[in-house]
Scaffold this active site. Structure first.
Site, PDB file in Angstrom:
ATOM      1  N   THR A  38       0.830  -1.196   0.000  1.00 43.00           N
ATOM      2  CA  THR A  38       0.000   0.000   0.000  1.00 43.00           C
ATOM      3  C   THR A  38       0.875   1.260   0.000  1.00 43.00           C
ATOM      4  OG1 THR A  38      -1.812   1.124   1.142  1.00 43.00           O
ATOM      5  CG2 THR A  38      -0.167   0.084   2.561  1.00 43.00           C
ATOM      6  N   SER A  75      -4.192  -1.766   0.475  1.00 42.30           N
ATOM      7  CA  SER A  75      -5.413  -1.546   1.258  1.00 42.30           C
ATOM      8  C   SER A  75      -6.635  -2.177   0.568  1.00 42.30           C
ATOM      9  CB  SER A  75      -5.647  -0.046   1.445  1.00 42.30           C
ATOM     10  OG  SER A  75      -5.748   0.576   0.176  1.00 42.30           O
ATOM     11  N   GLU A  76      -6.475  -2.562  -0.706  1.00 39.86           N
ATOM     12  CA  GLU A  76      -7.587  -3.172  -1.455  1.00 39.86           C
ATOM     13  C   GLU A  76      -7.434  -4.686  -1.565  1.00 39.86           C
ATOM     14  OE1 GLU A  76     -10.037  -1.487  -1.889  1.00 39.86           O
ATOM     15  OE2 GLU A  76      -9.645   0.518  -2.649  1.00 39.86           O
TER      16      GLU A  76
END
Ligand code: 13P
Length: 267
Positions: free
Chosen positions: A45, A77-78
């Site tokens: 990230t 973060s995904e």
């Protein structure tokens, strides 16, 4: 399959490509590759995907928990969105998320990429729906995307960007490239007065070619065959299948007969 270090290098190379092609700005976008059922490599990230080296790449398990990460690097973060794709699509070996300008503009305008405007896009990409908006990094995005995963190989994320996935990293990246190229063509054709769309017959023939090629992934051509022509407009405005065109011409004949009867009765 290439060894882990080679795959990390390939992720960096694709990161550089999406950055150099303007598909991501600053630290946007993320990439992952499946190693096996419980090991996945992913970008960290908060870094520019254009300047990564293999040490940046993290390893996570099927739930997105860290298995290995160097220094202060943490997985994207995904990562939950990527993991949902792998969970729902066992055929997928790699996932790419980016914010390409034209595709993202369509995602912001709320216009799905379903107009049949060129043969390559119809055959290789199929249709690209828009998954409802979700707050980045939360479960809202995986939840919004899930219902499209069994039927499509790329999805726009409302007011956010695009997601593509395929059997391997290069194919997932190519899908993103095709998606953006198609979105740019559609945008420009709209500036020129609107695209002249391929006819249902032309789409039907392209679907037949796709089926003949036996290309991997999910596509309206297969979806229509599986659903017997009842895909509820989830493709290029029609199913491009024999069943669908027969049904629509029968329906048309019925409507014409009814309208004619009504007009005649009023004379
Ligand atoms: P990450 O840097 O956490 O992968 O997030 C980038 C992004 O594009 C979020 O949508």
């Amino acid at each position: 399959m290439a060894n882990e270090f080679e795959i990390k290098k390939q992720i960096c190379e694709i990161g550089k490509r999406i950055y150099d092609r303007g598909m991501v700005a600053a630290n946007d976008g993320n990439i992952s590759v499946k190693l096996n059922d419980n090991e996945f490599l992913c970008t960290p990230t908060g870094v520019s995907k254009g300047f990564m080296t293999p040490e940046y790449i993290c390893k996570v398990d099927k739930d997105g928990n860290v298995l290995q990460a160097n220094g202060s690097f943490k997985p994207s973060s995904e990562i939950k969105m990527h993991m949902r794709v792998y969970k729902c699509r066992p055929d997928v070996g790699s996932v790419v998320h980016a914010h390409p300008t034209f595709a993202t503009a369509f995602a912001i305008a709320g216009i799905p990429l379903t107009a049949p405007i060129m043969p390559e896009a119809v055959i290789a990409l199929g249709c690209v729906p828009i998954a409802e908006y979700g707050t980045p990094s939360t479960m809202e995005i995986p939840d919004a995307v899930e219902k499209y995963l069994p039927y499509y190989d790329a999805v726009l994320l409302e007011n956010h960007g695009a997601l593509s996935y395929s059997v391997d990293l290069l194919s997932a990246y190519h899908k993103m490239e095709s998606l953006e190229f198609y979105a740019e063509l559609l945008y420009k054709a709209r500036q020129l007065g609107g695209p002249k769309e391929l006819s249902q017959e032309q789409v039907k023939r392209l679907y037949e070619i796709r089926r003949k090629f036996g290309l991997p992934g999910k596509h309206p051509a297969n979806l229509c065959a599986e659903l017997g022509g009842k895909c509820n407009g989830g493709c290029h405005g029609n199913c491009g299948s024999k069943a669908a065109s027969e049904t629509s011409s029968q329906d048309l004949e019925k409507i014409v007969a009814e309208v004619t009867k009504k007009i005649l009765s009023q004379m």
